[in-house]
Design an enzyme around this catalytic site. Structure first.
Site, PDB file in Angstrom:
ATOM      1  CB  SER A  24     -47.006  64.490  27.898  1.00 38.05           C
ATOM      2  OG  SER A  24     -46.412  63.200  27.995  1.00 38.05           O
ATOM      3  CG  LEU A  26     -37.729  67.851  23.689  1.00 39.30           C
ATOM      4  CD1 LEU A  26     -37.694  69.307  24.135  1.00 39.30           C
ATOM      5  CD2 LEU A  26     -36.305  67.270  23.719  1.00 39.30           C
ATOM      6  CB  VAL A  27     -40.359  65.290  20.081  1.00 37.85           C
ATOM      7  CG1 VAL A  27     -40.666  65.415  18.601  1.00 37.85           C
ATOM      8  CG2 VAL A  27     -38.856  65.106  20.293  1.00 37.85           C
ATOM      9  CE1 TYR A 153     -33.924  56.055  22.308  1.00 35.75           C
ATOM     10  CE2 TYR A 153     -32.017  56.493  20.917  1.00 35.75           C
ATOM     11  CZ  TYR A 153     -33.288  56.840  21.360  1.00 35.75           C
ATOM     12  OH  TYR A 153     -33.897  57.958  20.853  1.00 35.75           O
ATOM     13  CE  LYS A 157     -36.329  55.560  19.525  1.00 35.12           C
ATOM     14  NZ  LYS A 157     -37.632  56.185  19.293  1.00 35.12           N
ATOM     15  CB  THR A 181     -29.315  66.025  15.236  1.00 38.30           C
ATOM     16  OG1 THR A 181     -30.121  67.190  15.029  1.00 38.30           O
ATOM     17  CG2 THR A 181     -28.718  65.588  13.910  1.00 38.30           C
ATOM     18  CG  ASP A 287     -15.479  63.398  26.063  1.00 38.78           C
ATOM     19  OD1 ASP A 287     -16.061  64.246  26.770  1.00 38.78           O
ATOM     20  OD2 ASP A 287     -14.311  63.533  25.641  1.00 38.78           O
TER      21      ASP A 287
END
Ligand code: NAP
Ligand code: GDP
Length: 331
Positions: A24, A26-27, A153, A157, A181, A287
């Protein structure tokens, strides 16, 4: 919502049952749109099952087992994860570590236990060492500590890559991973605290237009990123699931020449949304990593002719989706 299924025409031959965890998000929606809108992507004898957290909590082993018993997948694309942009990662490193380790361990072990023929999981270019040579390639994942902003994270991963190799060596499993990316597109998380930069910029321009205020970009605008449109990523993940033969992961990215600064990305959003107001930079905000330029030469070896959607067009499509779906946007 119960699991959503898409079935392609079943001709003769064995039907692949492809379970997409995190279907469900984004990807997951990028894969779904690629199957729906790109006729060359469709293939016979495939049944696609897209699940979300409403179908079961993958943090829980029993709940994960129930999903595998119910759907009996022959193939799995594993996307489900605790995901977030720089600012969510900075706050919740421990949650990112623990949740993602648990979800991945449950899914990978069930893939072995229930004899899944192939598993494709999802890493990210932000998990690479902070101090590194550029461009980054697939061999460098474990060469040094990740950027401090998202170490939880990143280590979780990285362990998928270790597990993939171990499952292959000990049990002969075909488990692999892709390394995208920064992803953007329809169904992204547009929440300012939790989301990534492009949905954040779109959300902020939308508010600035509505309230007739300034548009504030966080940080200096100097960091550089390679962005991949979710539907392009979806198409490439489907190819990975069907055809990529290796256990070692593959970077899915536009070329190094297509890397842009955050400032350039912000200008692209301003153009797409026809924002005429003032743009300011809040340099008190982090940043994050300056850059994580990745090489797509391995991808180009396998898919020399793959055409990425031009950045301008994909931003336009994303903005159109956002503006046309305000009631269902994740804010
Ligand atoms: P997303 O939009 O936030 O979607 C996350 C998905 O995971 C949702 O479907 C969510 O279900 C599901 N999920 C989360 N926790 C779950 C749990 N405990 N049990 C069951 N399902 C759970 O994320 P995304 O951007 O599509 O990311 C997909 C994958 O791509 C992730 O592995 C991520 O690390 C990777 N990736 C993303 C990016 C990026 O820029 N977005 C870049 C590189 C790699 P609900 O919808 O029900 O909450
Ligand atoms: P990253 O690529 O993993 O660092 O994560 P992001 O997608 O969150 O991108 C972070 C970069 O975009 C940093 O340089 C931020 O300072 C900058 N940025 C500018 N405006 C925003 C915004 O509204 N949201 C987010 N998440 N980042 C922003």
């Amino acid at each position: 919502m119960a699991a959503e299924q898409q079935q392609t025409m079943a001709g003769d031959g064995e039907v692949k049952r492809i379970l997409v965890t995190g279907g469900s998000g984004l990807v997951g929606n990028g894969i779904r749109i690629a199957l729906k809108d790109r006729p060359h992507v469709r293939q016979e004898n495939e049944e696609w099952i897209f699940i979300s957290s409403k179908d079961g909590n993958l943090l829980d082993r029993e709940s994960t087992e129930n999903i595998f018993k119910k759907h009996k997948p022959t193939h799995v694309i594993h996307l489900a994860a605790l995901v977030g942009g720089l600012f969510r990662n900075l706050k919740y490193n421990l949650d990112f570590l623990r949740d993602n380790l648990a979800i991945n361990d449950n899914v990978l072990e069930c893939c072995k236990k229930y004899n899944v023929k192939k598993l494709v999981s999802c890493l990210s270019t932000c998990i690479f060492p902070n101090k590194t040579e550029y461009p980054i390639d697939e061999t460098m994942i474990h060469n040094g500590p990740p950027h401090d902003s998202n170490f939880g994270y990143s280590y979780a991963k990285r362990m998928i890559d270790v597990q993939n190799r171990a499952y292959n060596k000990q049990h002969g499993c075909h488990f692999t991973a892709v390394i995208p990316t920064n992803v953007y597109g329809p169904y992204d998380n547009f929440n300012l605290e939790d989301g990534h930069v492009l949905p954040g910029l779109i959300n902020k321009v939308y508010t600035a237009k509505k309230d007739n205020t300034e548009f504030t970009v966080w940080g200096t605008g100097c960091p550089r990123r390679q962005f991949i449109y979710s539907v392009d990523l979806g198409e490439l993940m489907i190819w990975t699931m069907r055809s990529y033969p290796e256990i070692d992961p593959i970077i899915l990215s536009v070329g190094e020449e297509d890397e842009v600064s955050i400032k350039e990305a912000a200008e692209m959003v301003v153009d797409a949304m026809q924002f005429k107001g003032k743009v300011v930079y809040d340099t008190t905000k982090s940043d994050g990593q300056f850059k994580k330029t990745a090489s797509n030469s391995k991808l180009r070896k396998y898919r020399p002719d793959f055409q990425f959607t031009p950045f301008k067009q994909a931003i336009k499509e994303t903005v159109e989706w956002f503006e046309g779906n305000i009631d269902i946007v994740r804010f």
